[in-house]
Design an enzyme around this catalytic site. Structure first.
Site, PDB file in Angstrom:
ATOM      1  N   CYS A 125       0.831  -1.200   0.000  1.00 21.37           N
ATOM      2  CA  CYS A 125       0.000   0.000   0.000  1.00 21.37           C
ATOM      3  C   CYS A 125       0.870   1.256   0.000  1.00 21.37           C
ATOM      4  O   CYS A 125       2.037   1.217  -0.424  1.00 21.37           O
ATOM      5  CB  CYS A 125      -1.015   0.004   1.147  1.00 21.37           C
ATOM      6  SG  CYS A 125      -2.393   1.156   0.789  1.00 21.37           S
ATOM      7  N   ASP A 194      -3.612   1.270   9.907  1.00 19.37           N
ATOM      8  CA  ASP A 194      -4.802   2.120  10.060  1.00 19.37           C
ATOM      9  C   ASP A 194      -5.316   2.066  11.489  1.00 19.37           C
ATOM     10  O   ASP A 194      -5.960   3.006  11.962  1.00 19.37           O
ATOM     11  CB  ASP A 194      -5.888   1.687   9.079  1.00 19.37           C
ATOM     12  CG  ASP A 194      -5.470   2.013   7.651  1.00 19.37           C
ATOM     13  OD1 ASP A 194      -4.694   1.221   7.075  1.00 19.37           O
ATOM     14  OD2 ASP A 194      -5.864   3.073   7.143  1.00 19.37           O
TER      15      ASP A 194
HETATM   16  P1  RI2 Z   1      -0.119   6.349   6.628  1.00 24.05           P
HETATM   17  C1  RI2 Z   1      -3.871   3.527   4.187  1.00 24.05           C
HETATM   18  O1  RI2 Z   1      -5.241   3.341   4.037  1.00 24.05           O
HETATM   19  C2  RI2 Z   1      -3.079   2.254   4.003  1.00 24.05           C
HETATM   20  O2  RI2 Z   1      -3.728   1.112   4.531  1.00 24.05           O
HETATM   21  C3  RI2 Z   1      -1.827   2.609   4.739  1.00 24.05           C
HETATM   22  O3  RI2 Z   1      -1.026   1.490   5.061  1.00 24.05           O
HETATM   23  C4  RI2 Z   1      -2.423   3.279   5.979  1.00 24.05           C
HETATM   24  O4  RI2 Z   1      -3.516   4.053   5.464  1.00 24.05           O
HETATM   25  C5  RI2 Z   1      -1.496   4.124   6.789  1.00 24.05           C
HETATM   26  O5  RI2 Z   1      -0.991   5.173   5.998  1.00 24.05           O
HETATM   27  P2  RI2 Z   1      -6.095   3.921   2.771  1.00 24.05           P
HETATM   28  O6  RI2 Z   1      -6.552   5.302   3.167  1.00 24.05           O
HETATM   29  O7  RI2 Z   1      -0.926   7.030   7.668  1.00 24.05           O
HETATM   30  O8  RI2 Z   1      -5.258   3.899   1.519  1.00 24.05           O
HETATM   31  O9  RI2 Z   1       1.148   5.723   7.165  1.00 24.05           O
HETATM   32  O10 RI2 Z   1      -7.269   2.970   2.684  1.00 24.05           O
HETATM   33  O11 RI2 Z   1       0.161   7.250   5.436  1.00 24.05           O
END
Ligand code: RI2
Length: 318
Positions: A125, A194
């Site tokens: 991700c 998350d």
């Molecule tokens: P940071 C994201 O969720 C991903 O799952 C990623 O690993 C997590 O948030 C944490 O991201 P999404 O919004 O806060 O893409 O470290 O569903 O940037």
């Protein structure tokens, strides 16, 4: 307007990433508050509460969102003078944004200490915190290489490989299902989070738990980079994190689905990696084994039983 706009952008994932959505919500509350300086205390609190309700409803899994909103608005309950109420709220919002940005760079520096020169790192991700570790190691002159997954269905991997490529880091782009195939070449996995529960389970992008399992099988370290506000206090009470399930349209267009009358498309956005498969959690307050999640919640989030009364459940029943 700012609140509706931000809420819509978070819902549609134009603003995404657990840290970014928390900062965007704090920023929206700050700007909205500035538009409410002509209100009396009751009117001001009512409007802020309405805004907070809307923002917190946008995405259910990332605990960073209710944690940030709660931090910004909860002390409002104790205010009696409206000018003081909005001044304090705006300070808390901007303070949260600053601390959150600082946290990512501290995590980057701490995370880089867990990377060795020559390491091949797999990430999944698009996590600011995980990327901060990788970028910091690269900036220190370490010769590292990354495997980055595609991240179906929203392709957040495209953002990750652009960042890595722009930084000059040698990167291999792979489909999600190739992670185990390449695990024998990997020294270390780093992802974001998350939400993190009191028992050290990590909730992150769907597919993370399969990668952690493959890493465990191959004796490859699996570390998580996450700010302390991604820990979920209410899991102390046994509450579970709700896993967001998004529209099937993200996977299969409606016109194709209409021909497949016996097919149900399921689209969970996150999964749960048990603590057994997580080696370390890198936070801005230090590096913890997952078993110490309770300590992080108690000591770093200053969570106590009074928080039970909050209007903003940190997490919901599954
Ligand atoms: P940071 C994201 O969720 C991903 O799952 C990623 O690993 C997590 O948030 C944490 O991201 P999404 O919004 O806060 O893409 O470290 O569903 O940037």
């Amino acid at each position: 307007m700012i609140v509706e706009e931000t809420a819509q952008k978070i819902r549609t994932m134009e603003i995404r990433g657990a840290g970014r959505i928390a900062r965007a919500a704090a920023q929206a509350l700050l700007e909205y508050s500035r538009n409410l300086h002509d209100r009396d205390l009751a009117g001001y609190c009512r409007e802020i509460q309405r805004a907070a309700d809307l923002l917190v409803s946008t995405r259910p899994t990332a605990v960073s969102l209710p944690n940030a909103i709660n931090l910004v608005i909860k002390p409002l309950m104790n205010e009696s003078v409206v000018e003081v109420a909005w001044k304090n709220l705006e300070e808390r919002a901007s303070g949260f944004i600053k601390r959150s940005e600082d946290a990512v760079s501290i995590i980057g520096a701490l995370g880089a200490r867990n990377i060795r020169d020559g390491d091949i790192i797999l990430t999944h991700c698009n996590s600011e915190a995980a990327l901060a570790c990788i970028l910091n190691a690269h900036q220190q002159g370490m010769n590292i290489e990354v495997y980055a997954t595609e991240v179906r269905p929203r392709n957040q991997g495209h953002i990750t490989i652009k960042t890595l490529s722009d930084a000059g880091i040698k990167t291999n782009f792979i489909v999600d299902s190739a992670a185990r195939h390449f695990m024998k070449e990997v020294d270390l996995c780093i992802t974001g989070a998350d939400a993190i529960t009191v028992n050290g389970s990590v909730i992150n992008k769907i597919g993370t738990s399969q990668i952690a399992l493959a890493a465990h099988e191959s004796r490859v370290s699996f570390i998580v980079a996450a700010e302390t506000y991604k820990f979920a206090p209410r899991t102390i009470l046994g509450e579970r994190i709700l896993i967001e399930e998004r529209t099937p349209d993200e996977i299969l267009p409606p016109e194709m689905r209409s021909e497949l009358r016996n097919v149900t498309v399921r689209n969970p956005t996150f999964d749960v990696t048990p603590a057994d498969y997580v080696d370390l959690i890198i936070t801005e307050a230090g590096v913890y084994p997952p078993e110490m999640a309770y300590t992080v919640i108690k000591e770093q989030l200053n969570w106590d039983n009074a928080d039970l009364s909050t209007d903003y459940p940190y997490c919901e029943e599954e």
